[in-house]
Design a protein around this motif. Structure first.
Motif, PDB file in Angstrom:
ATOM      1  N   GLN A  79      70.033 -38.171  30.165  1.00  0.00           N
ATOM      2  CA  GLN A  79      69.263 -38.134  31.362  1.00  0.00           C
ATOM      3  C   GLN A  79      68.065 -37.332  30.979  1.00  0.00           C
ATOM      4  OE1 GLN A  79      72.316 -37.563  31.605  1.00  0.00           O
ATOM      5  NE2 GLN A  79      73.252 -38.305  33.532  1.00  0.00           N
ATOM      6  N   ILE A  80      68.140 -36.013  30.407  1.00  0.00           N
ATOM      7  CA  ILE A  80      66.960 -35.228  30.014  1.00  0.00           C
ATOM      8  C   ILE A  80      66.018 -36.092  28.920  1.00  0.00           C
ATOM      9  CG2 ILE A  80      65.972 -33.237  28.704  1.00  0.00           C
ATOM     10  CD1 ILE A  80      68.651 -31.880  29.739  1.00  0.00           C
ATOM     11  N   VAL A  81      66.617 -36.587  27.860  1.00  0.00           N
ATOM     12  CA  VAL A  81      66.075 -37.528  26.839  1.00  0.00           C
ATOM     13  C   VAL A  81      65.263 -38.582  27.558  1.00  0.00           C
ATOM     14  CG1 VAL A  81      66.268 -39.267  25.212  1.00  0.00           C
ATOM     15  CG2 VAL A  81      67.658 -37.210  25.199  1.00  0.00           C
ATOM     16  N   GLN A  82      65.789 -39.310  28.692  1.00  0.00           N
ATOM     17  CA  GLN A  82      64.869 -40.451  29.213  1.00  0.00           C
ATOM     18  C   GLN A  82      63.931 -39.926  30.051  1.00  0.00           C
ATOM     19  OE1 GLN A  82      68.412 -42.103  31.483  1.00  0.00           O
ATOM     20  NE2 GLN A  82      68.506 -43.568  30.049  1.00  0.00           N
ATOM     21  N   TYR A  83      64.088 -38.982  30.712  1.00  0.00           N
ATOM     22  CA  TYR A  83      62.997 -38.348  31.636  1.00  0.00           C
ATOM     23  C   TYR A  83      61.785 -37.708  30.646  1.00  0.00           C
ATOM     24  CZ  TYR A  83      60.747 -34.302  34.015  1.00  0.00           C
ATOM     25  OH  TYR A  83      59.633 -33.519  34.379  1.00  0.00           O
ATOM     26  N   ARG A  84      62.305 -37.202  29.461  1.00  0.00           N
ATOM     27  CA  ARG A  84      61.027 -36.533  28.440  1.00  0.00           C
ATOM     28  C   ARG A  84      60.244 -37.901  27.802  1.00  0.00           C
ATOM     29  NH1 ARG A  84      63.751 -31.349  25.566  1.00  0.00           N
ATOM     30  NH2 ARG A  84      63.979 -30.052  27.551  1.00  0.00           N
ATOM     31  N   ILE A  85      61.105 -38.974  27.449  1.00  0.00           N
ATOM     32  CA  ILE A  85      60.410 -40.145  26.998  1.00  0.00           C
ATOM     33  C   ILE A  85      59.330 -40.742  27.898  1.00  0.00           C
ATOM     34  CG2 ILE A  85      60.861 -42.483  26.004  1.00  0.00           C
ATOM     35  CD1 ILE A  85      63.241 -41.419  24.550  1.00  0.00           C
ATOM     36  N   LYS A  86      59.808 -40.625  29.162  1.00  0.00           N
ATOM     37  CA  LYS A  86      58.967 -41.379  30.211  1.00  0.00           C
ATOM     38  C   LYS A  86      57.841 -40.671  30.246  1.00  0.00           C
ATOM     39  CE  LYS A  86      60.771 -43.352  34.438  1.00  0.00           C
ATOM     40  NZ  LYS A  86      62.073 -43.137  35.207  1.00  0.00           N
ATOM     41  N   LYS A  87      57.888 -39.351  30.291  1.00  0.00           N
ATOM     42  CA  LYS A  87      56.616 -38.343  30.531  1.00  0.00           C
ATOM     43  C   LYS A  87      55.724 -38.597  29.383  1.00  0.00           C
ATOM     44  CE  LYS A  87      56.273 -34.717  32.768  1.00  0.00           C
ATOM     45  NZ  LYS A  87      56.185 -33.428  33.462  1.00  0.00           N
ATOM     46  N   LEU A  88      56.287 -38.587  28.121  1.00  0.00           N
ATOM     47  CA  LEU A  88      55.426 -38.687  26.951  1.00  0.00           C
ATOM     48  C   LEU A  88      54.766 -40.002  26.788  1.00  0.00           C
ATOM     49  CD1 LEU A  88      57.826 -36.864  24.286  1.00  0.00           C
ATOM     50  CD2 LEU A  88      55.480 -36.070  25.148  1.00  0.00           C
ATOM     51  N   SER A  89      55.443 -41.102  27.352  1.00  0.00           N
ATOM     52  CA  SER A  89      54.990 -42.379  27.272  1.00  0.00           C
ATOM     53  C   SER A  89      53.830 -42.501  28.140  1.00  0.00           C
ATOM     54  CB  SER A  89      56.007 -43.726  27.606  1.00  0.00           C
ATOM     55  OG  SER A  89      57.094 -43.396  26.671  1.00  0.00           O
ATOM     56  N   ALA A  90      53.879 -42.087  29.061  1.00  0.00           N
ATOM     57  CA  ALA A  90      52.812 -42.028  30.184  1.00  0.00           C
ATOM     58  C   ALA A  90      51.593 -41.637  29.633  1.00  0.00           C
ATOM     59  CB  ALA A  90      53.158 -41.293  31.503  1.00  0.00           C
ATOM     60  N   LEU A  91      51.662 -40.433  28.410  1.00  0.00           N
ATOM     61  CA  LEU A  91      50.367 -39.964  27.754  1.00  0.00           C
ATOM     62  C   LEU A  91      50.293 -40.832  26.723  1.00  0.00           C
ATOM     63  CD1 LEU A  91      51.251 -36.094  27.542  1.00  0.00           C
ATOM     64  CD2 LEU A  91      49.872 -37.435  29.267  1.00  0.00           C
ATOM     65  N   GLY A  92      50.840 -41.871  26.748  1.00  0.00           N
ATOM     66  CA  GLY A  92      50.525 -42.765  25.454  1.00  0.00           C
ATOM     67  C   GLY A  92      51.026 -42.503  23.975  1.00  0.00           C
ATOM     68  N   TYR A  93      52.082 -41.610  24.329  1.00  0.00           N
ATOM     69  CA  TYR A  93      52.713 -41.041  23.204  1.00  0.00           C
ATOM     70  C   TYR A  93      53.887 -42.091  22.819  1.00  0.00           C
ATOM     71  CZ  TYR A  93      54.932 -37.531  19.809  1.00  0.00           C
ATOM     72  OH  TYR A  93      55.237 -37.008  18.505  1.00  0.00           O
ATOM     73  N   ASP A  94      53.891 -42.450  21.404  1.00  0.00           N
ATOM     74  CA  ASP A  94      55.021 -43.441  21.266  1.00  0.00           C
ATOM     75  C   ASP A  94      55.940 -42.730  20.514  1.00  0.00           C
ATOM     76  OD1 ASP A  94      56.688 -45.675  20.570  1.00  0.00           O
ATOM     77  OD2 ASP A  94      55.423 -46.411  19.075  1.00  0.00           O
ATOM     78  N   ILE A  95      57.206 -42.613  20.959  1.00  0.00           N
ATOM     79  CA  ILE A  95      58.147 -41.694  20.505  1.00  0.00           C
ATOM     80  C   ILE A  95      58.842 -42.448  19.161  1.00  0.00           C
ATOM     81  CG2 ILE A  95      60.337 -42.695  21.771  1.00  0.00           C
ATOM     82  CD1 ILE A  95      59.330 -38.702  21.011  1.00  0.00           C
ATOM     83  N   LYS A  96      58.850 -43.807  19.224  1.00  0.00           N
ATOM     84  CA  LYS A  96      59.389 -44.552  18.150  1.00  0.00           C
ATOM     85  C   LYS A  96      58.739 -44.331  16.644  1.00  0.00           C
ATOM     86  CE  LYS A  96      59.571 -48.652  20.530  1.00  0.00           C
ATOM     87  NZ  LYS A  96      60.013 -48.206  22.103  1.00  0.00           N
ATOM     88  N   SER A  97      57.472 -44.233  16.958  1.00  0.00           N
ATOM     89  CA  SER A  97      56.981 -44.065  15.538  1.00  0.00           C
ATOM     90  C   SER A  97      56.576 -42.672  15.057  1.00  0.00           C
ATOM     91  CB  SER A  97      55.355 -44.777  15.734  1.00  0.00           C
ATOM     92  OG  SER A  97      54.830 -43.853  16.706  1.00  0.00           O
ATOM     93  N   GLY A  98      56.919 -41.712  15.925  1.00  0.00           N
ATOM     94  CA  GLY A  98      56.670 -40.251  15.394  1.00  0.00           C
ATOM     95  C   GLY A  98      58.095 -39.629  15.143  1.00  0.00           C
TER      96      GLY A  98
END
Length: 352
Positions: free
Chosen positions: A295-314
């Motif tokens: 749950q925490i992971v999903q929440y954080r990914i959502k927040k970062l994606s909203a800033l345009g940060y792509d977690i898959k590439s970094g």
């Protein structure tokens, strides 16, 4: 002795009258511990009197009795000796009554007074500060029910282990006190478990220095595990990350959760990360993300994606860490995004 058989008995009229006179909400008691109202002998007025003597007002008294109805089954003598016991570590009665209001169940467990007293004195001798001991009394009260010999035994085993692993005499006291204050439940283990778990780590080629490091990092929780579950977790990580024993050891030192969590938990978290499009290679790079629930992971990914940060590439550093760590990282990414790029050639608009 109390009886909890509520079928054939009647509520004690005297008890009810006394509780009414203190403005206690009796329906609350009926709901959770009706058997208390059926007892022939209760000490409502006396216990209320003792609490008032300590500085409790009417609302506080009612509150304590509603939360811990068994309080009225204790004799005044039992409650007074419990009061004297807790005063060994409380600054004053005001602090004591606050604690009783927050943790009435702990205070009104009076069966182990001899053990409680011996353990309080033992902890003081060890060098634990009174405010830490009061925290134990309220939130880890079962460690006081052990005979003091058992607690001494566990502490001696820890001291011996620390020295055998190359820890110094000079640092031992601080190390033990820190471990205890982080995790008082260590005392519920047996000396044998402690030995076995340390031997397990040594058999798995962790050096003495590394075992000490793991102990401190895991705040002693390692003693609540057993070698079978640790073995399974280690094998699971080895298969997932396809790594050598030496590499695995480095991963565990970086992220002790790999040792601490059981296979089903690790599996579920790993699956959650893969579903988000994160690769095994990324997880191996930053295994600490496995410390977080899905749950925490999903929440954080959502927040970062909203800033345009792509977690898959970094890398996953920005995802891991405590709530506070994440907020700091998030803040940094956000302000970077909002900062306009300065163009040195553009004319400056200076107001006249």
């Amino acid at each position: 002795s109390y009886t909890t058989d509520t079928k054939s008995r009647e509520e004690n009229k005297k008890t009810l009258e006394n509780l009414y006179s203190l403005s206690v909400d009796i329906t609350k008691i009926r709901r959770v511990k009706e058997w208390v109202l059926l007892q022939d002998v209760t000490y409502v007025k006396e216990i209320a009197g003792i609490l008032q003597e300590m500085g409790a007002d009417e609302t506080t008294v009612a509150n304590i009795i509603e939360r811990c109805p068994e309080a009225i089954l204790h004799t005044p003598a039992e409650v007074n000796s419990q009061r004297a016991l807790w005063q060994l570590v409380c600054q004053n009665e005001r602090q004591l009554i606050k604690l009783i209001e927050q943790f009435p169940e702990s205070f009104f467990t009076t069966e182990y007074q001899q053990n409680q007293k011996a353990n309080i004195l033992f902890f003081q001798e060890l060098g634990l500060k009174n405010n830490i001991i009061t925290r134990f009394l309220t939130s880890a009260s079962n460690i006081f029910y052990n005979p003091v010999e058992k607690n001494k035994n566990v502490i001696e085993t820890l001291q011996r282990s620390y020295l055998n692993l190359g820890g110094s005499e000079a640092n031992m006291k601080i190390w033990i006190l820190k471990l205890l204050s982080q995790n008082p439940f260590i005392l519920l283990n047996t000396s044998t478990t402690i030995q076995e778990n340390l031997e397990f780590l040594q058999k798995n080629n962790f050096t003495d220095q590394e075992v000490l490091q793991l102990l401190s990092k895991l705040k002693g929780f390692i003693f609540q595990l057993n070698s079978t579950t640790m073995q399974k977790s280690i094998l699971f990580s080895k298969n997932i990350f396809k790594c050598s024993d030496q590499e695995l050891k480095q991963l565990v030192l970086k992220c002790p959760a790999l040792l601490y969590y059981s296979v089903p938990v690790l599996e579920e978290r790993l699956e959650g990360l893969l579903k988000e499009g994160i690769s095994i290679a990324q997880i191996r790079e930053t295994p600490m993300v496995l410390e977080l629930t899905t749950q925490i992971v999903q929440y954080r990914i959502k927040k970062l994606s909203a800033l345009g940060y792509d977690i898959k590439s970094g890398n996953l550093e920005s995802l891991s860490g405590t709530k506070k760590d994440f907020e700091v990282t998030y803040g940094k990414i956000q302000s970077k995004k909002e900062r306009p790029i300065f163009n040195p050639v553009a004319p400056l608009h200076i107001e006249d």
